[in-house]
Design a protein around this motif. Structure first.
Motif, mmCIF file in Angstrom:
data_model
loop_
_atom_site.group_PDB
_atom_site.id
_atom_site.type_symbol
_atom_site.label_atom_id
_atom_site.label_comp_id
_atom_site.label_asym_id
_atom_site.label_seq_id
_atom_site.Cartn_x
_atom_site.Cartn_y
_atom_site.Cartn_z
ATOM 1 N N CYS A 63 52.533 10.000 42.144
ATOM 2 C CA CYS A 63 51.548 10.538 41.210
ATOM 3 C C CYS A 63 51.258 9.519 40.109
ATOM 4 O O CYS A 63 52.091 8.643 39.833
ATOM 5 N N GLN A 98 50.868 11.813 34.697
ATOM 6 C CA GLN A 98 50.633 13.180 35.190
ATOM 7 C C GLN A 98 51.870 14.021 34.915
ATOM 8 O O GLN A 98 52.980 13.652 35.314
ATOM 9 N N THR A 126 52.451 16.417 41.985
ATOM 10 C CA THR A 126 51.658 17.140 42.987
ATOM 11 C C THR A 126 51.564 16.367 44.298
ATOM 12 O O THR A 126 50.809 16.752 45.191
#
Length: 313
Positions: A259, A263, A267
Protein backbone atom coordinates in the motif's frame (compact mmCIF):
# COMPACT_ATOMS: atom_id res chain seq x y z
CA UNK A 1 42.83 -42.35 -14.49
CA UNK A 2 42.97 -40.12 -11.40
CA UNK A 3 44.12 -36.57 -12.07
CA UNK A 4 47.27 -35.43 -10.32
CA UNK A 5 46.02 -31.83 -10.17
CA UNK A 6 45.21 -30.83 -6.57
CA UNK A 7 41.50 -30.12 -6.02
CA UNK A 8 42.30 -26.57 -4.88
CA UNK A 9 43.44 -25.69 -8.40
CA UNK A 10 40.06 -26.48 -9.97
CA UNK A 11 37.91 -23.47 -10.74
CA UNK A 12 34.22 -23.60 -9.86
CA UNK A 13 32.37 -21.05 -12.02
CA UNK A 14 30.48 -18.74 -9.67
CA UNK A 15 27.50 -17.99 -11.90
CA UNK A 16 27.16 -21.53 -13.23
CA UNK A 17 27.38 -22.97 -9.72
CA UNK A 18 24.73 -20.54 -8.46
CA UNK A 19 22.31 -21.67 -11.16
CA UNK A 20 23.11 -25.33 -10.41
CA UNK A 21 22.44 -24.82 -6.67
CA UNK A 22 19.20 -22.97 -7.45
CA UNK A 23 18.03 -25.80 -9.71
CA UNK A 24 18.81 -28.55 -7.18
CA UNK A 25 15.81 -30.46 -5.91
CA UNK A 26 13.54 -29.59 -8.81
CA UNK A 27 11.52 -32.29 -10.55
CA UNK A 28 9.52 -30.28 -13.13
CA UNK A 29 11.50 -27.46 -14.67
CA UNK A 30 10.72 -24.91 -17.37
CA UNK A 31 13.59 -23.59 -19.46
CA UNK A 32 11.67 -20.67 -20.91
CA UNK A 33 14.49 -19.57 -23.21
CA UNK A 34 15.82 -22.91 -24.39
CA UNK A 35 18.54 -21.69 -26.75
CA UNK A 36 21.13 -24.41 -27.24
CA UNK A 37 19.71 -26.45 -24.36
CA UNK A 38 22.54 -25.97 -21.86
CA UNK A 39 20.32 -25.21 -18.89
CA UNK A 40 17.78 -27.83 -19.91
CA UNK A 41 20.61 -30.36 -19.91
CA UNK A 42 21.44 -29.32 -16.34
CA UNK A 43 17.84 -29.97 -15.30
CA UNK A 44 17.76 -33.35 -17.06
CA UNK A 45 21.03 -34.38 -15.43
CA UNK A 46 19.46 -33.60 -12.05
CA UNK A 47 16.56 -35.94 -12.85
CA UNK A 48 13.91 -33.35 -13.72
CA UNK A 49 11.32 -33.43 -16.48
CA UNK A 50 11.67 -30.29 -18.61
CA UNK A 51 9.48 -28.04 -20.70
CA UNK A 52 11.76 -26.21 -23.14
CA UNK A 53 10.41 -23.06 -24.79
CA UNK A 54 11.99 -20.96 -27.52
CA UNK A 55 10.57 -18.73 -30.23
CA UNK A 56 13.37 -19.71 -32.62
CA UNK A 57 12.67 -22.98 -34.50
CA UNK A 58 16.40 -23.40 -35.12
CA UNK A 59 17.06 -23.35 -31.37
CA UNK A 60 14.36 -25.96 -30.76
CA UNK A 61 15.84 -28.21 -33.45
CA UNK A 62 19.38 -27.88 -32.04
CA UNK A 63 18.26 -28.60 -28.48
CA UNK A 64 16.18 -31.59 -29.58
CA UNK A 65 19.16 -33.05 -31.43
CA UNK A 66 21.24 -32.68 -28.27
CA UNK A 67 18.71 -33.66 -25.59
CA UNK A 68 16.29 -36.00 -27.36
CA UNK A 69 12.62 -36.39 -26.45
CA UNK A 70 12.80 -38.56 -23.35
CA UNK A 71 12.74 -36.06 -20.51
CA UNK A 72 12.06 -32.88 -22.49
CA UNK A 73 8.91 -31.44 -24.05
CA UNK A 74 9.44 -28.72 -26.64
CA UNK A 75 7.35 -25.69 -27.49
CA UNK A 76 8.13 -23.26 -30.30
CA UNK A 77 6.76 -19.97 -28.99
CA UNK A 78 7.78 -16.72 -27.37
CA UNK A 79 7.97 -17.27 -23.61
CA UNK A 80 5.50 -14.43 -23.01
CA UNK A 81 2.92 -15.60 -25.55
CA UNK A 82 -0.50 -16.87 -24.39
CA UNK A 83 0.40 -20.31 -25.78
CA UNK A 84 3.60 -20.51 -23.72
CA UNK A 85 2.04 -19.19 -20.52
CA UNK A 86 -0.81 -21.69 -20.80
CA UNK A 87 1.69 -24.53 -21.32
CA UNK A 88 3.70 -23.46 -18.26
CA UNK A 89 0.58 -23.34 -16.07
CA UNK A 90 -0.44 -26.81 -17.22
CA UNK A 91 3.08 -28.16 -16.57
CA UNK A 92 2.94 -27.23 -12.86
CA UNK A 93 6.66 -26.49 -12.54
CA UNK A 94 8.77 -26.17 -9.42
CA UNK A 95 11.54 -24.35 -11.33
CA UNK A 96 11.27 -21.72 -14.06
CA UNK A 97 14.43 -20.28 -15.59
CA UNK A 98 14.78 -17.36 -17.99
CA UNK A 99 18.19 -16.75 -19.57
CA UNK A 100 17.69 -13.54 -21.52
CA UNK A 101 20.95 -13.66 -23.43
CA UNK A 102 21.04 -13.99 -27.18
CA UNK A 103 22.44 -17.35 -28.31
CA UNK A 104 25.76 -17.75 -30.05
CA UNK A 105 23.96 -19.45 -32.94
CA UNK A 106 21.84 -16.37 -33.54
CA UNK A 107 24.81 -13.99 -33.42
CA UNK A 108 27.00 -16.19 -35.59
CA UNK A 109 24.33 -16.63 -38.29
CA UNK A 110 24.90 -13.45 -40.29
CA UNK A 111 21.60 -13.56 -42.13
CA UNK A 112 19.71 -13.30 -38.82
CA UNK A 113 20.99 -9.73 -38.57
CA UNK A 114 21.98 -9.64 -34.89
CA UNK A 115 25.51 -8.47 -35.61
CA UNK A 116 27.14 -5.22 -36.67
CA UNK A 117 29.57 -7.07 -38.92
CA UNK A 118 29.69 -5.35 -42.35
CA UNK A 119 26.92 -6.27 -44.75
CA UNK A 120 24.66 -8.03 -42.26
CA UNK A 121 20.94 -7.51 -42.94
CA UNK A 122 19.04 -5.40 -40.41
CA UNK A 123 16.66 -8.07 -39.15
CA UNK A 124 17.10 -9.04 -35.44
CA UNK A 125 13.75 -10.84 -35.09
CA UNK A 126 13.92 -13.66 -32.56
CA UNK A 127 11.19 -15.44 -34.51
CA UNK A 128 12.32 -15.39 -38.15
CA UNK A 129 9.85 -13.62 -40.40
CA UNK A 130 7.45 -12.65 -37.60
CA UNK A 131 6.70 -9.00 -36.93
CA UNK A 132 8.65 -5.84 -37.82
CA UNK A 133 12.39 -6.19 -38.42
CA UNK A 134 15.18 -3.83 -37.38
CA UNK A 135 15.04 -2.45 -40.90
CA UNK A 136 11.33 -1.66 -40.44
CA UNK A 137 11.99 0.06 -37.11
CA UNK A 138 14.76 2.28 -38.48
CA UNK A 139 12.82 3.16 -41.61
CA UNK A 140 9.40 3.82 -40.06
CA UNK A 141 9.53 4.72 -36.38
CA UNK A 142 9.09 8.44 -35.65
CA UNK A 143 11.90 10.44 -34.11
CA UNK A 144 10.40 10.43 -30.61
CA UNK A 145 10.03 6.67 -30.52
CA UNK A 146 13.57 6.10 -31.78
CA UNK A 147 14.88 8.58 -29.21
CA UNK A 148 13.15 6.71 -26.39
CA UNK A 149 14.52 3.36 -27.57
CA UNK A 150 18.13 4.54 -27.72
CA UNK A 151 17.86 6.37 -24.39
CA UNK A 152 15.97 3.69 -22.46
CA UNK A 153 17.52 0.56 -23.93
CA UNK A 154 20.98 1.88 -24.87
CA UNK A 155 21.61 4.47 -22.14
CA UNK A 156 22.60 6.83 -24.95
CA UNK A 157 22.96 10.52 -23.96
CA UNK A 158 22.81 11.59 -27.61
CA UNK A 159 19.71 9.54 -28.35
CA UNK A 160 17.76 12.43 -29.87
CA UNK A 161 20.61 13.45 -32.14
CA UNK A 162 21.00 9.86 -33.32
CA UNK A 163 17.25 9.56 -33.96
CA UNK A 164 17.29 12.79 -35.94
CA UNK A 165 20.24 11.51 -38.00
CA UNK A 166 18.36 8.29 -38.81
CA UNK A 167 15.26 10.20 -39.91
CA UNK A 168 17.40 12.50 -42.07
CA UNK A 169 19.29 9.64 -43.74
CA UNK A 170 16.23 7.54 -44.54
CA UNK A 171 14.81 10.39 -46.59
CA UNK A 172 17.47 9.72 -49.21
CA UNK A 173 17.63 5.93 -48.92
CA UNK A 174 16.34 3.15 -46.65
CA UNK A 175 18.38 1.42 -43.96
CA UNK A 176 19.00 -2.12 -45.20
CA UNK A 177 22.28 -3.46 -43.75
CA UNK A 178 24.34 -3.06 -40.58
CA UNK A 179 26.69 -0.57 -42.23
CA UNK A 180 23.81 1.92 -42.61
CA UNK A 181 23.15 1.97 -38.87
CA UNK A 182 26.87 1.97 -38.00
CA UNK A 183 27.42 5.00 -40.24
CA UNK A 184 24.56 6.87 -38.56
CA UNK A 185 26.06 6.08 -35.15
CA UNK A 186 29.48 7.31 -36.22
CA UNK A 187 27.99 10.49 -37.64
CA UNK A 188 26.60 11.48 -34.22
CA UNK A 189 28.90 9.77 -31.74
CA UNK A 190 32.02 10.81 -33.63
CA UNK A 191 34.91 9.03 -35.34
CA UNK A 192 36.15 7.66 -32.00
CA UNK A 193 33.02 5.57 -31.55
CA UNK A 194 33.75 1.89 -31.83
CA UNK A 195 32.59 -1.68 -31.19
CA UNK A 196 31.37 -1.04 -27.64
CA UNK A 197 29.08 1.74 -28.90
CA UNK A 198 27.88 -0.34 -31.82
CA UNK A 199 27.18 -3.33 -29.55
CA UNK A 200 25.23 -1.19 -27.08
CA UNK A 201 23.07 0.50 -29.71
CA UNK A 202 22.52 -2.64 -31.80
CA UNK A 203 21.36 -4.28 -28.56
CA UNK A 204 18.98 -1.39 -27.95
CA UNK A 205 17.59 -1.83 -31.44
CA UNK A 206 17.17 -5.59 -30.89
CA UNK A 207 15.31 -4.98 -27.62
CA UNK A 208 12.98 -2.57 -29.42
CA UNK A 209 12.36 -4.96 -32.32
CA UNK A 210 11.36 -7.82 -30.03
CA UNK A 211 9.70 -5.78 -27.25
CA UNK A 212 11.90 -7.68 -24.83
CA UNK A 213 11.31 -5.54 -21.74
CA UNK A 214 7.55 -5.42 -22.23
CA UNK A 215 7.42 -9.19 -22.60
CA UNK A 216 9.56 -9.67 -19.48
CA UNK A 217 7.36 -7.41 -17.32
CA UNK A 218 4.22 -9.23 -18.39
CA UNK A 219 5.58 -12.78 -18.17
CA UNK A 220 7.28 -12.76 -14.77
CA UNK A 221 4.07 -12.53 -12.67
CA UNK A 222 2.52 -15.29 -14.79
CA UNK A 223 5.53 -17.55 -14.21
CA UNK A 224 5.40 -16.82 -10.47
CA UNK A 225 1.73 -17.79 -10.32
CA UNK A 226 2.36 -21.00 -12.31
CA UNK A 227 4.91 -22.29 -9.80
CA UNK A 228 3.93 -24.79 -7.12
CA UNK A 229 4.35 -23.66 -3.48
CA UNK A 230 8.01 -23.01 -2.65
CA UNK A 231 8.82 -23.14 -6.36
CA UNK A 232 11.71 -21.10 -7.69
CA UNK A 233 11.92 -18.50 -10.43
CA UNK A 234 15.38 -17.57 -11.73
CA UNK A 235 16.35 -14.93 -14.28
CA UNK A 236 19.68 -14.25 -15.94
CA UNK A 237 19.77 -10.73 -17.37
CA UNK A 238 22.32 -8.99 -19.59
CA UNK A 239 20.97 -5.45 -19.70
CA UNK A 240 20.39 -2.84 -16.98
CA UNK A 241 16.74 -2.44 -18.01
CA UNK A 242 16.10 -6.18 -17.71
CA UNK A 243 17.80 -6.37 -14.31
CA UNK A 244 15.87 -3.35 -13.04
CA UNK A 245 12.54 -5.01 -13.89
CA UNK A 246 13.50 -8.28 -12.22
CA UNK A 247 14.92 -6.59 -9.10
CA UNK A 248 11.89 -4.36 -8.54
CA UNK A 249 9.34 -7.13 -9.10
CA UNK A 250 11.13 -9.58 -6.80
CA UNK A 251 11.40 -6.96 -4.06
CA UNK A 252 7.73 -6.02 -4.37
CA UNK A 253 6.62 -9.66 -4.23
CA UNK A 254 8.64 -10.18 -1.03
CA UNK A 255 6.90 -7.31 0.78
CA UNK A 256 3.98 -8.05 3.08
CA UNK A 257 2.30 -4.73 2.31
CA UNK A 258 2.47 -2.74 -0.92
CA UNK A 259 0.00 0.00 0.00
CA UNK A 260 1.08 3.65 -0.33
CA UNK A 261 3.26 4.62 2.69
CA UNK A 262 0.75 7.14 4.11
CA UNK A 263 -2.35 5.00 3.68
CA UNK A 264 -3.78 4.48 7.20
CA UNK A 265 -5.29 1.02 6.62
CA UNK A 266 -3.82 -1.82 4.59
CA UNK A 267 -6.04 -2.73 1.66
CA UNK A 268 -3.54 -4.76 -0.39
CA UNK A 269 -2.83 -8.48 -0.27
CA UNK A 270 -1.32 -8.10 3.25
CA UNK A 271 1.16 -10.94 2.79
CA UNK A 272 4.42 -11.64 1.03
CA UNK A 273 4.21 -13.76 -2.10
CA UNK A 274 7.56 -15.37 -1.35
CA UNK A 275 11.16 -14.45 -0.66
CA UNK A 276 14.12 -13.20 -2.63
CA UNK A 277 16.90 -15.80 -2.67
CA UNK A 278 19.61 -13.47 -3.99
CA UNK A 279 20.25 -10.34 -1.91
CA UNK A 280 22.50 -9.11 -4.69
CA UNK A 281 22.71 -10.36 -8.26
CA UNK A 282 25.21 -13.15 -8.80
CA UNK A 283 27.64 -12.33 -11.59
CA UNK A 284 30.23 -14.24 -13.58
CA UNK A 285 33.78 -14.17 -12.30
CA UNK A 286 36.89 -13.43 -14.34
CA UNK A 287 37.46 -17.05 -15.31
CA UNK A 288 33.92 -17.45 -16.61
CA UNK A 289 34.17 -14.25 -18.63
CA UNK A 290 37.48 -15.41 -20.06
CA UNK A 291 35.76 -18.58 -21.27
CA UNK A 292 32.68 -16.76 -22.55
CA UNK A 293 32.98 -13.01 -23.08
CA UNK A 294 29.19 -12.67 -23.34
CA UNK A 295 28.95 -13.60 -19.65
CA UNK A 296 30.58 -10.31 -18.62
CA UNK A 297 27.22 -8.56 -18.21
CA UNK A 298 25.24 -11.56 -16.91
CA UNK A 299 23.39 -11.17 -13.59
CA UNK A 300 21.38 -13.91 -11.89
CA UNK A 301 18.51 -13.22 -9.48
CA UNK A 302 16.18 -15.77 -7.89
CA UNK A 303 12.85 -15.79 -6.08
CA UNK A 304 11.03 -18.53 -4.16
CA UNK A 305 7.25 -18.56 -3.89
CA UNK A 306 5.47 -18.81 -0.55
CA UNK A 307 3.97 -22.00 0.84
CA UNK A 308 5.31 -25.41 1.57
CA UNK A 309 8.73 -25.89 3.10
CA UNK A 310 11.22 -23.32 1.75
CA UNK A 311 13.61 -24.87 -0.71
CA UNK A 312 11.66 -28.14 -0.95
CA UNK A 313 8.91 -29.24 -3.32
Amino acid sequence: MVSSVPPSTYHVPVLAEAVRDWAAGGSRAVDATLGGGGHAALFVAAGANVLGIDRDPAAIAAARAHLGDGAVQYLTASYGSPQALAAVRAFRPDRVLLDLGISSHQVDTAERGFTFRPGAPLDMRMTPGAGPSARDVLNSWPEERLTAAFADYGDERRARALAQEIVRRRLTGPFTVSDDFVNAIRAKLGPRSGPSDFARLFQALRIAVNDELGQLSAALPAFRDALVPAGRLGVITYHSGEDRIVKHLFREWARECVCPPRQPVCTCRGRALGRVLTKKPIVADAAEVAGNVRARSAQFRAFETAGGTPGQN
